[in-house]
Structures are given as structure tokens and as C-alpha cells.
Design an enzyme around this catalytic site. Structure first.
Site, short mmCIF file in Angstrom:
data_model
loop_
_atom_site.label_atom_id
_atom_site.label_comp_id
_atom_site.label_asym_id
_atom_site.label_seq_id
_atom_site.Cartn_x
_atom_site.Cartn_y
_atom_site.Cartn_z
N LYS A 62 9.45 12.49 3.23
CA LYS A 62 9.30 11.30 2.39
C LYS A 62 8.21 11.61 1.39
O LYS A 62 7.08 11.94 1.77
CB LYS A 62 8.90 10.11 3.26
CG LYS A 62 8.47 8.85 2.50
CD LYS A 62 9.66 8.10 1.95
CE LYS A 62 9.24 6.76 1.34
NZ LYS A 62 8.90 5.74 2.34
N HIS A 158 -0.38 -1.17 -2.87
CA HIS A 158 -0.16 -1.76 -1.55
C HIS A 158 -0.98 -3.02 -1.33
O HIS A 158 -0.98 -3.92 -2.14
CB HIS A 158 -0.41 -0.73 -0.45
CG HIS A 158 0.49 0.48 -0.53
ND1 HIS A 158 1.78 0.40 -0.96
CD2 HIS A 158 0.25 1.78 -0.24
CE1 HIS A 158 2.32 1.62 -0.93
NE2 HIS A 158 1.41 2.47 -0.49
#
Length: 287
Positions: A62, A158
Site C-alpha cells: 500500500k 488525517h
């Protein structure tokens, strides 16, 4: 090693401990996808996996979409398993409201991230004079540095979009809002890549298995809860569910036309600004 031997060997895979990744890969990582390749899982944050990809480590990773131009010779982009979203872009924060960033110092967590590319594209559109010095520093140090006047602005991602006011900071701009307003496309965040040397058959099996794992998690969310919460770093279960709801969506099951357009649009624009290497015409093609 023959293709048959490759299939018998577990694939070395690295993804983050974040709830979206553990939710997506739960069924696959725990052998609940019939006929799927076995996985040997390592957990690592995306700045680590980006470097692993550039060094050619691991079979499946990822990574940030921003690193694709540097790794697509050895790796193929899988059409599923990654993260694209809306309303979840990085923010530029300042100590005072309405600051002109022309020529100013900006702290960023990485120069090989979607957040950084979106920031530079925003700056190219809105700051004709350009920003000043870019300072790379650990993510958790950025908001204190802005608060303490060590840098003029900080690029954050985030959970910082929910906590920056605790530092007395102001949101100067939302990079995701700018991207969506100017392109109409989702924000490309994290990609799943796999080594081309696995061969077309194994790559397609892997992609099909990831799709099945995603669908299994959607069909029975409780089945993945223990795995998600084990790695969620003391995150509240409600927050974990919100995280999953934001980052696991239709683009996770399949990039589709809009997903590929978002990825190519981001990297083409970034290459035009000299931020990344140009993509080859077939670079995003899946076997």
C-alpha cells in the site's frame, strides 16, 4: 522460481494498521477468501512502504499515489483495494488568519505524498509568486511548529483536520476542496501495487481476491472488528467506523473511470509542474 512455486509461496505484503486497510484485508489475511493467494503481512506506515516500493521490497504494497511514477516499472497498480475519497483532503494551517503564503516557509510531512502534490498544485493556482522554503518534518511536529512560529504554515492530514483548533491555528485552505472544485474528481490517496513479475494470472487472482475480501467486510462488518481494533492504536470504535466509512467506498472495490481519471489527472498535473516524473502512456494499465 516457477509460477507454480510462486503461487505456493505466501505473498509478502505491507499495509498500514489503519482501520481502512485492516477492514479491506481482513478476510484475505485470515484465509477466508477461497482460492486466494496466501499472505505474509507486515504493518508499516505509508511513508515506510513508499520507500520499500522504491527499493523493490515486498510483492504487494500500500503506497501513496504520488510515488507511482517512480515504481510502475517494477510494480503494477491494482484496480482495487486502495483509497480515494471526497471531503478528506489535507489542510494548510497558519498561526494567523488570512496569511499570504507567497515566499513563506511551509512545513510538510513528506515530499512524496498526495498531500504534497495537492498542496503544490493549489499553490500553482493561487500563489503566482510561489511559496518559499519547504521544510520536511515529522507529522506530529508540524502543528506545534506553526503554533510556535518556527514555520509560517503547515500542511497536515488525517485527524489533524479535527484537532488543529486545539493549537490555536487557522485553516488557510483545504487542498481537497480545491482539487474537487477544479477537477470534479475524487482525491487519490493510497494505492495497492504488486510486482509485475508475479505474472498476469497471479495479479488478476490477487485483484479478484481483494475485491472478494472488501465485499466480505461490507457484508459482515463485525467479522473484521477484532482485527481492525487490534491494530487501531487505541482508537475509539466509533472513530474507527467513521474512518472506514470515509476511506472504504466504491473506489476501493474498483477504481472505475473516475478513479483512473483522478489518478492520471493528479500525476499528469504534477508532472507538468515538475513535481514528479511523467507517466508513460501504458503505466496505469492493469494486465
Amino acid at each position: 522460481m516457477t509460477g507454480e512455486q510462486q503461487q505456493r509461496q505466501p505473498l509478502q505484503i505491507a499495509y498500514s494498521p489503519c482501520p481502512n486497510d485492516t477492514f479491506v484485508f481482513d478476510a484475505l489475511a485470515h484465509d477466508r477468501v477461497p482460492g486466494a493467494p496466501a499472505l505474509d503481512v507486515t504493518f508499516a506506515d505509508i511513508d515506510i512502504t513508499n520507500g520499500m516500493a522504491e527499493r523493490g521490497e515486498f510483492d504487494v504494497l500500500k503506497v501513496s499515489y504520488a510515488v507511482l511514477p517512480y515504481v510502475l516499472g517494477e510494480y503494477a497498480l491494482l484496480p482495487c483495494g486502495g483509497a480515494l475519497g471526497r471531503g478528506c483532503g489535507p489542510l494548510v494551517l497558519t498561526r494567523e488568519a488570512g496569511v499570504d503564503l507567497t515566499g513563506r516557509t511551509v512545513a510538510v510531512p513528506s515530499e512524496k505524498s498526495t498531500a504534497y502534490l495537492l498542496f503544490r498544485l493549489w499553490a500553482a493556482d493561487t500563489l503566482p509568486g510561489g511559496v518559499g522554503e519547504i521544510v520536511v518534518m515529522p507529522f506530529h511536529e508540524i502543528m506545534p511548529a506553526v503554533r510556535d512560529g518556527k514555520v509560517d504554515a503547515g500542511l497536515v492530514i488525517h485527524e489533524a483536520r479535527f484537532t488543529y483548533q486545539n493549537y490555536g491555528l487557522h485553516k488557510l485552505a483545504d487542498m481537497g476542496e480545491h482539487w474537487e472544485a477544479t477537477t470534479g474528481l475524487p482525491i487519490p490517496l493510497g494505492a495497492i501495487i504488486a510486482k509485475r513479475s508475479l505474472g498476469a494470472r497471479q495479479l488478476k487472482l490477487l485483484a479478484d481476491s481483494i475485491r472478494t475480501s472488501v465485499q466480505a467486510a461490507w457484508d459482515d462488518p463485525e467479522a473484521s472488528r477484532a482485527y481492525v481494533m487490534e491494530h487501531a492504536q487505541e482508537m475509539d470504535p466509533t472513530v474507527a467506523d467513521q474512518h472506514i466509512g470515509l476511506y472504504v467506498n466504491k473506489f476501493t472495490a474498483d477504481l472505475g473511470e473516475d478513479g483512473y481519471a483522478a489518478v492520471r489527472g493528479l500525476l499528469t498535473r504534477a508532472a507538468a509542474e515538475g513535481l514528479v516524473l511523467p507517466l508513460g502512456s501504458e503505466a496505469l494499465t492493469f494486465p
